[in-house]
Write an enzyme that holds these catalytic residues in place. Sequence first.
Site, PDB file in Angstrom:
ATOM      1  N   ASP A 186       0.861  -1.176   0.000  1.00  0.00           N
ATOM      2  CA  ASP A 186       0.000   0.000   0.000  1.00  0.00           C
ATOM      3  C   ASP A 186       0.901   1.231   0.000  1.00  0.00           C
ATOM      4  O   ASP A 186       2.123   1.121   0.023  1.00  0.00           O
ATOM      5  CB  ASP A 186      -0.974  -0.037   1.185  1.00  0.00           C
ATOM      6  N   SER A 187       0.298   2.417  -0.038  1.00  0.00           N
ATOM      7  CA  SER A 187       1.112   3.620  -0.251  1.00  0.00           C
ATOM      8  C   SER A 187       1.592   4.256   1.038  1.00  0.00           C
ATOM      9  O   SER A 187       2.421   5.158   1.022  1.00  0.00           O
ATOM     10  CB  SER A 187       0.293   4.648  -1.013  1.00  0.00           C
ATOM     11  N   ASP A 202      -8.201  -6.602   0.219  1.00  0.00           N
ATOM     12  CA  ASP A 202      -7.257  -6.948   1.283  1.00  0.00           C
ATOM     13  C   ASP A 202      -7.988  -6.724   2.588  1.00  0.00           C
ATOM     14  O   ASP A 202      -8.860  -5.865   2.682  1.00  0.00           O
ATOM     15  CB  ASP A 202      -6.017  -6.052   1.258  1.00  0.00           C
ATOM     16  N   CYS A 246     -13.169 -29.255   5.710  1.00  0.00           N
ATOM     17  CA  CYS A 246     -12.195 -28.172   5.488  1.00  0.00           C
ATOM     18  C   CYS A 246     -10.794 -28.779   5.399  1.00  0.00           C
ATOM     19  O   CYS A 246     -10.401 -29.577   6.249  1.00  0.00           O
ATOM     20  CB  CYS A 246     -12.266 -27.153   6.616  1.00  0.00           C
ATOM     21  N   CYS A 251      -7.917 -27.389   5.876  1.00  0.00           N
ATOM     22  CA  CYS A 251      -6.872 -26.575   6.521  1.00  0.00           C
ATOM     23  C   CYS A 251      -6.084 -27.366   7.561  1.00  0.00           C
ATOM     24  O   CYS A 251      -6.490 -28.432   8.012  1.00  0.00           O
ATOM     25  CB  CYS A 251      -7.470 -25.305   7.125  1.00  0.00           C
ATOM     26  N   CYS A 268      -8.287 -28.181  10.691  1.00  0.00           N
ATOM     27  CA  CYS A 268      -9.398 -29.142  10.550  1.00  0.00           C
ATOM     28  C   CYS A 268      -8.919 -30.534  10.155  1.00  0.00           C
ATOM     29  O   CYS A 268      -9.583 -31.524  10.462  1.00  0.00           O
ATOM     30  CB  CYS A 268     -10.415 -28.612   9.548  1.00  0.00           C
ATOM     31  N   HIS A 286      -7.318 -21.564   9.430  1.00  0.00           N
ATOM     32  CA  HIS A 286      -8.705 -21.912   9.103  1.00  0.00           C
ATOM     33  C   HIS A 286      -9.441 -20.739   8.461  1.00  0.00           C
ATOM     34  O   HIS A 286     -10.067 -20.893   7.408  1.00  0.00           O
ATOM     35  CB  HIS A 286      -9.473 -22.394  10.338  1.00  0.00           C
TER      36      HIS A 286
HETATM   37 ZN   LIG Z   1     -10.382 -25.475   8.683  1.00  0.00          ZN
END
Ligand SMILES: [Zn+2]
Length: 348
Positions: free
Chosen positions: A60-61, A234, A272, A274, A277, A303
């Site tokens: 970013d600036s 973002d 999930c 991740c 999980c 997650h």
């Molecule tokens: Zn997860």
Amino acid sequence: MPVGTNATVKALHPDDLVEVGASIILANTYHLYLRPGHERIAGIGGLHRFMSWDRPILTDSGGFQVVSLGDLRVVDDDGATFRSHIDGSVHRFTPETSMAVQEALGSDIAVAFDQPVVPSSPRAIVAEATERTHRWAERCVAAHSRSDQALFGIVQGGLDPELRAASVAFIAGLPVDGLCIGGLAGDETPAQREAVLDAAIPLLTDDPRPRYLMGLGSPTDLLEAVQRGIDLFDSVLPARVARNGQLWVPGGRINIRNARYQDDPGPVQDGCPCLACRRFSRAYLAHLFRAKELLAYRLATCHNLTFTLDFMARIRSALRSGTFPAMYPELRLHAGPVSGGEVTVQSA
Ligand SMILES: [Zn+2]
């Protein structure tokens, strides 16, 4: 884009970021300028090498942080003078400084220095800041010299449709590689934000450049903005709420600190993929949070970022196959309540 404020997405290793599906991250120019310093990072070989991240980085600036300092800064036509939030030392940022710092960091995408204002500010304040942002954008284009780094311009204009339209016309008229929509994700309501996007984005119908809404992060907010033509976002939100034990699941969120999860053998979210999980139960995460164990923050962040980036992948897939309108109700249900919604659900 997950946000790596200090050249790290809090609690994660770069391999975790790859695994959650991050294809680009954001790093904060203001923070890295103050600490460790852009010249130091350049001396180590640039930001990618410094943080060991070989995928794209957008910086970013610095405008948002500098202008958000309130009493700690003074803005004039040439730039902004501010006091460091770390040690109180005095610094000055101009459009040229912002370009030089971002070029030293070596990000893939630099962003023009702007003057954001709180969305609800009086029209005269918004108008002055928007015109200044335009003059600064021209100076950024003139100062930007790295041909291997893209430059995005920032549209301002607050909640006023006329100021927004004028800002879109001005910034889109510059030779920039992408268009940021700034000055939102602040104190506006979702309806006000959507009205701004409805006024601004149709003006870009024939413009192929990416449109990036800065600072937006809840799944429902992302979906509504995509529906209005936004491509890129973002936000610190998924990671920040994760560190507080708020885990996003289809239809809402669970607070893993609640007593009922202490004996729950299931994963946070069935299916999930991740890090959390795949191997751990809700009961284990509930324990880690209660014991303030550091692994809690890594697992929870993995997650929520997996949930967010998977949600965006679903949206992209629906757009590509032309099924987005048909899929919208299902995506809306998956996203859960609007931002700030405190509804807690049990997903399984
Ligand atoms: Zn997860």
